[in-house]
Design a protein around this motif. Sequence first.
Motif, PDB file in Angstrom:
ATOM      1  N   GLN A  14     100.560  22.232  17.466  1.00 14.73           N
ATOM      2  CA  GLN A  14     100.286  22.090  18.874  1.00 14.73           C
ATOM      3  C   GLN A  14     101.137  21.527  19.707  1.00 14.73           C
ATOM      4  O   GLN A  14     101.600  21.626  20.736  1.00 14.73           O
ATOM      5  CB  GLN A  14      98.715  21.455  19.014  1.00 14.73           C
ATOM      6  CG  GLN A  14      98.252  21.272  20.293  1.00 14.73           C
ATOM      7  CD  GLN A  14      97.869  22.789  21.191  1.00 14.73           C
ATOM      8  OE1 GLN A  14      97.899  23.755  20.135  1.00 14.73           O
ATOM      9  NE2 GLN A  14      97.572  22.755  22.227  1.00 14.73           N
TER      10      GLN A  14
ATOM     11  N   TRP B  46     104.548  21.001  19.230  1.00 12.24           N
ATOM     12  CA  TRP B  46     105.693  21.937  19.494  1.00 12.24           C
ATOM     13  C   TRP B  46     105.398  22.937  20.553  1.00 12.24           C
ATOM     14  O   TRP B  46     106.128  23.315  21.475  1.00 12.24           O
ATOM     15  CB  TRP B  46     106.472  22.552  18.240  1.00 12.24           C
ATOM     16  CG  TRP B  46     107.001  21.588  17.445  1.00 12.24           C
ATOM     17  CD1 TRP B  46     106.701  21.238  16.162  1.00 12.24           C
ATOM     18  CD2 TRP B  46     108.045  20.854  18.004  1.00 12.24           C
ATOM     19  NE1 TRP B  46     107.866  20.195  15.986  1.00 12.24           N
ATOM     20  CE2 TRP B  46     108.503  20.032  16.769  1.00 12.24           C
ATOM     21  CE3 TRP B  46     109.067  20.846  19.090  1.00 12.24           C
ATOM     22  CZ2 TRP B  46     109.629  19.372  17.055  1.00 12.24           C
ATOM     23  CZ3 TRP B  46     109.881  20.149  19.297  1.00 12.24           C
ATOM     24  CH2 TRP B  46     110.593  19.307  18.169  1.00 12.24           C
ATOM     25  N   ARG B  47     103.941  23.516  20.375  1.00 13.03           N
ATOM     26  CA  ARG B  47     103.523  24.649  21.355  1.00 13.03           C
ATOM     27  C   ARG B  47     103.802  23.980  22.853  1.00 13.03           C
ATOM     28  O   ARG B  47     104.092  24.571  23.889  1.00 13.03           O
ATOM     29  CB  ARG B  47     102.301  24.943  21.185  1.00 13.03           C
ATOM     30  CG  ARG B  47     102.211  26.060  20.049  1.00 13.03           C
ATOM     31  CD  ARG B  47     100.792  26.604  19.737  1.00 13.03           C
ATOM     32  NE  ARG B  47     100.729  27.623  18.854  1.00 13.03           N
ATOM     33  CZ  ARG B  47      99.375  28.157  18.341  1.00 13.03           C
ATOM     34  NH1 ARG B  47      98.214  27.796  18.963  1.00 13.03           N
ATOM     35  NH2 ARG B  47      99.423  29.033  17.440  1.00 13.03           N
ATOM     36  N   ALA B  48     103.165  22.709  22.836  1.00 17.47           N
ATOM     37  CA  ALA B  48     103.360  21.853  24.245  1.00 17.47           C
ATOM     38  C   ALA B  48     104.561  21.513  24.600  1.00 17.47           C
ATOM     39  O   ALA B  48     104.861  21.778  25.785  1.00 17.47           O
ATOM     40  CB  ALA B  48     102.232  20.709  24.149  1.00 17.47           C
ATOM     41  N   VAL B  49     105.505  21.252  23.992  1.00 17.26           N
ATOM     42  CA  VAL B  49     106.742  20.816  24.020  1.00 17.26           C
ATOM     43  C   VAL B  49     107.461  21.725  24.752  1.00 17.26           C
ATOM     44  O   VAL B  49     108.438  21.985  25.686  1.00 17.26           O
ATOM     45  CB  VAL B  49     107.396  19.963  23.057  1.00 17.26           C
ATOM     46  CG1 VAL B  49     109.025  19.844  23.416  1.00 17.26           C
ATOM     47  CG2 VAL B  49     107.014  18.744  22.931  1.00 17.26           C
ATOM     48  N   THR B  50     107.535  23.054  24.270  1.00 21.13           N
ATOM     49  CA  THR B  50     108.249  24.340  24.271  1.00 21.13           C
ATOM     50  C   THR B  50     107.532  25.159  25.256  1.00 21.13           C
ATOM     51  O   THR B  50     108.108  26.060  25.734  1.00 21.13           O
ATOM     52  CB  THR B  50     108.517  25.366  22.932  1.00 21.13           C
ATOM     53  OG1 THR B  50     107.259  25.359  22.325  1.00 21.13           O
ATOM     54  CG2 THR B  50     109.342  24.133  21.799  1.00 21.13           C
ATOM     55  N   ARG B  51     106.292  25.126  25.465  1.00 21.43           N
ATOM     56  CA  ARG B  51     105.411  25.774  26.290  1.00 21.43           C
ATOM     57  C   ARG B  51     105.534  27.165  25.737  1.00 21.43           C
ATOM     58  O   ARG B  51     105.411  28.228  26.618  1.00 21.43           O
ATOM     59  CB  ARG B  51     105.992  25.668  27.801  1.00 21.43           C
ATOM     60  CG  ARG B  51     105.976  24.321  28.487  1.00 21.43           C
ATOM     61  CD  ARG B  51     106.246  24.345  29.811  1.00 21.43           C
ATOM     62  NE  ARG B  51     106.439  23.028  30.028  1.00 21.43           N
ATOM     63  CZ  ARG B  51     106.988  22.667  31.567  1.00 21.43           C
ATOM     64  NH1 ARG B  51     107.118  23.458  32.306  1.00 21.43           N
ATOM     65  NH2 ARG B  51     106.925  21.394  31.907  1.00 21.43           N
ATOM     66  N   SER B  52     105.595  27.442  24.671  1.00 20.75           N
ATOM     67  CA  SER B  52     105.693  28.786  23.951  1.00 20.75           C
ATOM     68  C   SER B  52     104.944  28.574  22.540  1.00 20.75           C
ATOM     69  O   SER B  52     105.189  27.875  21.869  1.00 20.75           O
ATOM     70  CB  SER B  52     107.073  29.275  23.798  1.00 20.75           C
ATOM     71  OG  SER B  52     107.107  30.403  22.554  1.00 20.75           O
ATOM     72  N   LYS B  53     103.841  29.415  22.417  1.00 24.27           N
ATOM     73  CA  LYS B  53     103.253  29.663  21.174  1.00 24.27           C
ATOM     74  C   LYS B  53     104.139  29.920  20.122  1.00 24.27           C
ATOM     75  O   LYS B  53     104.234  29.597  18.993  1.00 24.27           O
ATOM     76  CB  LYS B  53     102.063  30.719  21.200  1.00 24.27           C
ATOM     77  CG  LYS B  53     100.751  29.936  22.034  1.00 24.27           C
ATOM     78  CD  LYS B  53      99.637  30.992  21.738  1.00 24.27           C
ATOM     79  CE  LYS B  53      98.509  30.105  22.140  1.00 24.27           C
ATOM     80  NZ  LYS B  53      97.249  31.078  22.157  1.00 24.27           N
TER      81      LYS B  53
ATOM     82  N   GLY C 140     106.560  27.554  19.247  1.00 19.55           N
ATOM     83  CA  GLY C 140     105.815  26.089  18.661  1.00 19.55           C
ATOM     84  C   GLY C 140     105.530  26.731  17.274  1.00 19.55           C
ATOM     85  O   GLY C 140     105.575  25.706  16.276  1.00 19.55           O
TER      86      GLY C 140
END
Length: 314
Positions: free
Chosen positions: A250, A252-259, A262
């Motif tokens: 979660q 890395w998903r938030a940082v990269t804005r990509s599931k 992430g």
Amino acid sequence: MTVLANLTEIAHLLRRPECLETPLFLKEAIGTSGGEAITEDAVRRIHGQPILIDFNTSVARPEDFSEGFRPLLDRKRHSLFRRLAKSLYVSTATSARNYKRVAAEIKARVAKPVVLVIGGGTRGEGADALYSDAELRVVSFDIYPSENTLFIADAHSIPLMSGCVDLVCIQAVLEHVVDPVRVVSEIVRVLKPGGFVYAETPFLQHVHEGAYDFWRFSESGHRLLFREFEAIDRGTLGGPGLSLYWAVRQFWRAVTRSKTLGNLLAAPGLAFVMLDRFIPEQRRIDGANGSFFFGVKFSGNVRPQLHPADIYLG
């Protein structure tokens, strides 16, 4: 292979969601009573399935089931990477083992048992043990229609008569309902005396259904939620390793804005997941990703007091 009961087969069990003591008559099972014709209840349908919801009390709205219907909960097929990752989870094997045990227990006690699956629009981990068993009469519903459901309903008001079900299975659902205590009371109501419940509910997981994700339960909290049942078995679904992996993913998903990105960046964290296999159950409790409960409904008026210090497994 999916073995489901059909609406005609369970028509005598159906009740109106706004008045659970009143029978519901669908066109699939119109007959006569005492020589008098029975008229069909006016029930809306979508994708051929009846919508049995009291919209005066439900979080669902009539417009949610309009022509441009989209499920309230967005259940998309998991990606190949997600399916491969889940194969490493201890929780996946635990769910499969538990469902096989639950199916075997109910068949050993009841001939052709009625099994109610709440939130069965998508088959949960291990649930194939129910859907593929011809000895079980599986009645499944969800807040949206699918090939795995018979009707659409809100679990806060289950449109079935009281005391008609032998087993209720509710997997990854209680976090999505407005009032979990009310839903569990409905489970108690529809179960026969001595009926079984099998539940799985998350603890240390991030939000996974947007606006329709409300609750989390520790293992002790999960046990207290099912205080009307005697425990047969209970425990964790994934330990701190799985919880840590979910948190990293979660992040890395938030940082990269990509599931997708992430998931890739979090992939090394799957090593934490595999370490769960070496952590004793007692040590998993406080960092569990989720928990399960398998119990039997108390009969009579005797209810033991469940003191937190006595039910804590850690």
